[in-house]
Design a protein around this motif. Structure first.
Motif, PDB file in Angstrom:
ATOM      1  N   PRO A 179       0.807  -1.222   0.000  1.00 29.63           N
ATOM      2  CA  PRO A 179       0.000   0.000   0.000  1.00 29.63           C
ATOM      3  C   PRO A 179       0.837   1.268   0.000  1.00 29.63           C
ATOM      4  O   PRO A 179       1.741   1.436   0.815  1.00 29.63           O
ATOM      5  N   GLY A 180       0.536   2.139  -0.949  1.00 26.99           N
ATOM      6  CA  GLY A 180       1.246   3.397  -1.073  1.00 26.99           C
ATOM      7  C   GLY A 180       2.608   3.308  -1.707  1.00 26.99           C
ATOM      8  O   GLY A 180       3.255   4.338  -1.947  1.00 26.99           O
ATOM      9  N   THR A 183      13.250  -5.256   0.119  1.00 26.25           N
ATOM     10  CA  THR A 183      12.666  -3.914   0.167  1.00 26.25           C
ATOM     11  C   THR A 183      12.096  -3.544   1.530  1.00 26.25           C
ATOM     12  O   THR A 183      11.888  -2.354   1.811  1.00 26.25           O
ATOM     13  N   GLY A 184      11.796  -4.538   2.352  1.00 26.52           N
ATOM     14  CA  GLY A 184      11.158  -4.251   3.635  1.00 26.52           C
ATOM     15  C   GLY A 184       9.701  -3.879   3.523  1.00 26.52           C
ATOM     16  O   GLY A 184       9.145  -3.257   4.432  1.00 26.52           O
ATOM     17  N   TRP A 185       9.037  -4.275   2.433  1.00 27.65           N
ATOM     18  CA  TRP A 185       7.678  -3.820   2.167  1.00 27.65           C
ATOM     19  C   TRP A 185       6.586  -4.566   2.913  1.00 27.65           C
ATOM     20  O   TRP A 185       5.414  -4.249   2.744  1.00 27.65           O
ATOM     21  N   SER A 186       6.884  -5.538   3.718  1.00 31.49           N
ATOM     22  CA  SER A 186       5.840  -6.226   4.475  1.00 31.49           C
ATOM     23  C   SER A 186       5.025  -5.221   5.283  1.00 31.49           C
ATOM     24  O   SER A 186       5.572  -4.293   5.892  1.00 31.49           O
ATOM     25  N   PRO A 233       8.844   0.263   6.865  1.00 30.27           N
ATOM     26  CA  PRO A 233       8.991  -0.146   5.455  1.00 30.27           C
ATOM     27  C   PRO A 233       9.803   0.864   4.664  1.00 30.27           C
ATOM     28  O   PRO A 233       9.753   2.082   4.925  1.00 30.27           O
ATOM     29  N   LEU A 234      10.564   0.383   3.701  1.00 30.39           N
ATOM     30  CA  LEU A 234      11.355   1.267   2.858  1.00 30.39           C
ATOM     31  C   LEU A 234      10.480   1.832   1.752  1.00 30.39           C
ATOM     32  O   LEU A 234       9.697   1.131   1.133  1.00 30.39           O
ATOM     33  N   SER A 235      10.606   3.113   1.489  1.00 27.98           N
ATOM     34  CA  SER A 235       9.896   3.715   0.374  1.00 27.98           C
ATOM     35  C   SER A 235      10.633   3.403  -0.928  1.00 27.98           C
ATOM     36  O   SER A 235      11.804   2.981  -0.918  1.00 27.98           O
ATOM     37  N   VAL A 236       9.960   3.611  -2.033  1.00 30.02           N
ATOM     38  CA  VAL A 236      10.594   3.413  -3.328  1.00 30.02           C
ATOM     39  C   VAL A 236      11.801   4.336  -3.464  1.00 30.02           C
ATOM     40  O   VAL A 236      12.850   3.964  -3.992  1.00 30.02           O
TER      41      VAL A 236
END
Length: 319
Positions: free
Chosen positions: A271-272, A303-306, A312-315
């Motif tokens: 998300p996001g 990425t740490g996106w969990s 979480p890491l952003s893009v």
């Protein structure tokens, strides 16, 4: 920190080297013929930039992934009223199980098991008719794909679905006895089989999924595809029910809302941050893509996106 292009390229490289690729679905003849060596990954970031590797532009049958789009349309038509006919709970059973319907009076546990998706198809047929609902699904998906060429409903696949869909017919007829299917069984099932025969690439699937990543807004036009509330509900159901009786394991391993299909595709949403599609036709014991799941696990690790990661890491941090 490696950029997203490097990350997806590395994941595709790792997947090519895997020897255990699962088993392709063989109960629908066209799926049994798909090359298990195929693997594609597409990540569309919050800025709309695609990051692709492998067979990301090769079309495949999305099968139950289409249930996300049918649910989105049904919510736009009837809102929370649909929850009178289908619940919002994990089933803990196989995707085509009939066992719970008797004790629960013909109301499926969620819209992502086959029985629930058939109820959703029935809602769409009630509004648009069999052919109109089919066109609405096609218009919805092509309208959100930035590159819609080749996105289509495979008529041969739909016919094969119909000819082998005895259990789905049993589910529909059983729910009809409880009054939870309103239209003629053949019309509702016709839409369901054509919905499952939607064919597109990882790139297109990730493009379409961006409306969930943005909370219901088309990333490119800015138009509202669905409400924030509905987008949140869809993603919650993807997290709890998107991998059938393997949903808990997927949540632990990947930690993103995701929906699978027996064609080997998975749509996952950070998300996001990103919309992600992977495709590898070999399935695990629960009917979910074996390498697709592994690829998403690796992506989240890098990425740490969990959604369970408090930082979480952003893009932007990745690139």
């Amino acid at each position: 920190m490696a950029d997203l292009d490097s990350i997806v390229a590395e994941i595709a490289h790792d997947m090519r080297a895997m020897t255990d690729r699962g088993q392709v679905a063989d109960y629908i003849p066209p799926l049994a013929c798909v090359d298990p060596a195929k693997f594609g990954i597409a990540v569309i970031d919050a800025g709309g930039t695609p990051h692709l590797a492998g067979d990301a532009d090769e079309a495949f049958s999305i099968q139950s992934l289409s249930k996300v789009f049918g649910l989105t349309l049904a919510l736009s038509l009837e809102g929370s009223e649909i929850w009178r006919r289908v619940r919002k709970e994990p089933s803990g059973s196989a995707f085509n199980s009939i066992v719970q319907l008797e004790s629960e009076h013909g109301i499926p546990r969620n819209p992502f098991i086959n029985a629930g998706a058939i109820v959703i198809a029935d809602i769409l047929v009630s509004t648009w008719g069999r052919l109109g609902a089919r066109q609405a699904l096609l218009d919805f998906t092509t309208g959100l794909a930035g590159s819609p060429a080749g996105l289509h409903i495979d008529e041969n696949m739909a016919q094969q679905e119909r000819e082998t869909g005895f259990r789905n017919a049993a589910l529909a007829n059983y729910m009809r006895t409880f009054g939870n299917i309103k239209n003629p069984i053949d019309e509702t099932l016709d839409l369901y089989f054509h919905q499952c025969a939607l064919t597109m690439s990882c790139r297109q699937l990730a493009e379409i999924g961006c409306f969930l990543m943005t909370g219901g807004v088309d990333l490119h036009s800015g138009r509202a595809v669905t409400t924030v509330s509905h987008a949140r509900s869809i993603m919650a159901l993807m997290m709890m029910c998107g991998h059938y009786d393997g949903s808990g394991a997927f949540a632990i391993r990947v930690g993103l809302p995701g929906k699978s299909g027996v064609g080997g595709g998975i749509l996952a949403i950070a998300p996001g941050l990103a919309s992600v599609a992977v495709w590898s036709p070999g399935l695990n014991a629960q009917g979910n893509s074996l390498l697709g799941t592994l690829a998403l696990e690796k992506l989240v690790q890098k990425t740490g996106w969990s959604v369970f990661n408090p930082f979480p890491l952003s893009v932007q941090q990745i690139t």
